[in-house]
Design a protein around this motif. Structure first.
Motif, PDB file in Angstrom:
ATOM      1  N   ASN A  25       0.824  -1.211   0.000  1.00 63.03           N
ATOM      2  CA  ASN A  25       0.000   0.000   0.000  1.00 63.03           C
ATOM      3  C   ASN A  25       0.859   1.263   0.000  1.00 63.03           C
ATOM      4  OD1 ASN A  25      -2.617   1.278   0.158  1.00 63.03           O
ATOM      5  ND2 ASN A  25      -2.135   1.789   2.280  1.00 63.03           N
ATOM      6  N   LYS A  66     -11.110 -13.373   5.690  1.00 61.47           N
ATOM      7  CA  LYS A  66     -10.798 -11.953   5.728  1.00 61.47           C
ATOM      8  C   LYS A  66      -9.298 -11.780   5.530  1.00 61.47           C
ATOM      9  CE  LYS A  66     -14.489 -10.953   9.048  1.00 61.47           C
ATOM     10  NZ  LYS A  66     -14.794 -10.454  10.415  1.00 61.47           N
ATOM     11  N   ASP A  70      -8.263  -6.447   2.193  1.00 65.58           N
ATOM     12  CA  ASP A  70      -9.682  -6.206   1.914  1.00 65.58           C
ATOM     13  C   ASP A  70     -10.023  -4.731   1.721  1.00 65.58           C
ATOM     14  OD1 ASP A  70     -10.114  -8.907   2.016  1.00 65.58           O
ATOM     15  OD2 ASP A  70     -10.948  -8.910   4.043  1.00 65.58           O
ATOM     16  N   GLU A  71      -9.419  -3.876   2.526  1.00 63.27           N
ATOM     17  CA  GLU A  71      -9.762  -2.451   2.495  1.00 63.27           C
ATOM     18  C   GLU A  71      -8.747  -1.611   1.727  1.00 63.27           C
ATOM     19  OE1 GLU A  71     -12.680  -1.645   3.691  1.00 63.27           O
ATOM     20  OE2 GLU A  71     -12.981  -3.694   4.408  1.00 63.27           O
ATOM     21  N   ASP A  73      -6.588  -0.331  -1.707  1.00 62.68           N
ATOM     22  CA  ASP A  73      -6.693  -0.146  -3.155  1.00 62.68           C
ATOM     23  C   ASP A  73      -5.405  -0.634  -3.809  1.00 62.68           C
ATOM     24  OD1 ASP A  73      -7.564   0.646  -5.655  1.00 62.68           O
ATOM     25  OD2 ASP A  73      -6.863   2.719  -5.399  1.00 62.68           O
ATOM     26  N   GLN A 248     -10.164  -2.090  13.301  1.00 60.86           N
ATOM     27  CA  GLN A 248     -10.241  -0.797  13.979  1.00 60.86           C
ATOM     28  C   GLN A 248     -10.374  -0.939  15.499  1.00 60.86           C
ATOM     29  OE1 GLN A 248     -12.040  -1.744  11.362  1.00 60.86           O
ATOM     30  NE2 GLN A 248     -11.144  -0.468   9.742  1.00 60.86           N
TER      31      GLN A 248
END
Length: 365
Positions: A25, A66, A70-71, A73, A248
């Protein structure tokens, strides 16, 4: 720079996958063209299904798990089936990174068009449950290594004669792991990672808690895990078991504890140490992975390997601290965890990839 990461076992919530996802990322955010590929998990054979049914465990369902991707880009994909990754699965790139001993052999067989070959070493993966000779041979392959701890740097030198290894200690996302200054918990609370892998030392941490609970009234345990409980590692009564909680909420779990147990017998780094410390939770740990460096200067307590009695004594020591003494240790843990940022780590990782490219160019002259 075009960068490809090659993974071996799908995408999951392991600490190793977290680090790969973080770098993928961050590199993408810096303008690099990043792609991540993995083979899917193998499906149980008919014989394995029958064995599960006979043991009363039912039919094994393979479901999408999971993952830390997953979150994000970041382009990532699973290949068609459980097999080695090959040229056809990958784009042409400047650098291609192996992330596990099997993937090192795959990457070694790729054509030069897939990029300069790097090996991201997060552990010395010569385990009892793998093909040891093949695992050892992976560290002799001609690719530039990137290691996450000084212990691994030393292993690459002493066992494999490689002194040109990039040292990139792990860091964490402090937007995900952080906490405000606090006092000790109203009720004494200890946390730990729950894992069935023998080298993770979960049995040591559980035994230490059992001993300490006989001395400390109302001692509570919080166990965090990415997989379900197993019969041979039962949790004490009234344990708060946190199974795959939302990412989170991890900081809140760490911050509910007065100390975090790290009982590993072997570890490439030990990411939960850093995560707990960033949440101002002191760590009681064995000298595995990066623990000796991370727990120095009063940021935690180092205990002997495979010594639940010593770990229990450390739990009791923290319990007996005054609030001011505990806050001092808590603040030291936080300062240690926040002294080396994710940007620092990405700088080093990026430089290591350029080093891999430079080595390939030199070898072709």
């Amino acid at each position: 720079m075009k960068v490809t990461f090659v993974m071996a076992s799908g995408f999951a919530l392991t600490g190793g996958d977290r680090i790969i996802a973080l770098y993928a990322n961050k590199l993408k955010q810096r303008g690099h063209d990043v792609f991540v590929v993995s083979r899917p998990l193998g499906k149980p054979s008919f014989r394995e299904q029958l064995r599960s049914l006979r043991k009363g465990k039912g039919w094994i369902n393979v479901q999408k798990s999971k993952s830390h991707f997953d979150e994000l880009d970041v382009p990532h994909k699973l290949i068609d089936r459980f097999r080695p990754v090959q040229d056809i699965d990958l784009p042409n790139a400047d650098v291609v990174i192996a992330t596990w001993w099997e993937t090192a052999h795959w990457v070694a067989n790729l054509s030069r068009t897939k990029g300069a070959k790097a090996y991201f070493v997060q552990h010395h993966e010569v385990f009892d449950y793998v093909q040891k000779e093949q695992a050892q041979a992976s560290y002799l392959l001609p690719m530039h290594k990137i290691a996450v701890s000084q212990w691994l740097i030393d292993i690459m030198d002493s066992h494999y004669g490689d002194r040109d290894v990039s040292f990139v200690p792990n860091s964490i996302d402090t937007t995900l792991f952080n906490a405000q200054p606090r006092s000790k918990q109203a009720g004494p609370t200890i946390g730990m990672m729950y894992s069935k892998a023998p080298w993770k030392g979960c049995d040591v941490s559980l035994k230490a808690f059992e001993i300490a609970a006989q001395r400390i009234p109302n001692l509570q345990l919080v166990a965090l895990s990415s997989h379900a409980l197993v019969d041979h590692l039962p949790l004490p009564p009234n344990t708060e078991f946190c199974f795959q909680p939302p990412q989170q909420t991890l900081k809140d779990i760490y911050a509910r504890c007065d100390a975090w147990l790290f009982g590993s017998r072997s570890e490439g780094f030990g990411l939960p140490i850093l995560e707990a410390m960033a949440c101002r939770t002191p760590v009681i740990g064995t000298p595995a992975g990066a623990a000796p460096e991370l727990l120095a200067d009063g940021a935690g307590i180092l205990v002997n390997m495979d010594d639940p009695e010593a770990m229990a004594n450390a739990i009791e020591r923290i319990y007996q601290m005054s609030d001011a003494e505990w806050q001092q240790m808590s603040n030291r843990a936080y300062r240690q965890a926040s002294s080396y940022t994710l940007e620092d780590a990405t700088d080093r990782f990026e430089a290591a990839l350029y080093r891999a490219i430079e080595k390939q160019k030199s070898s072709s002259l």
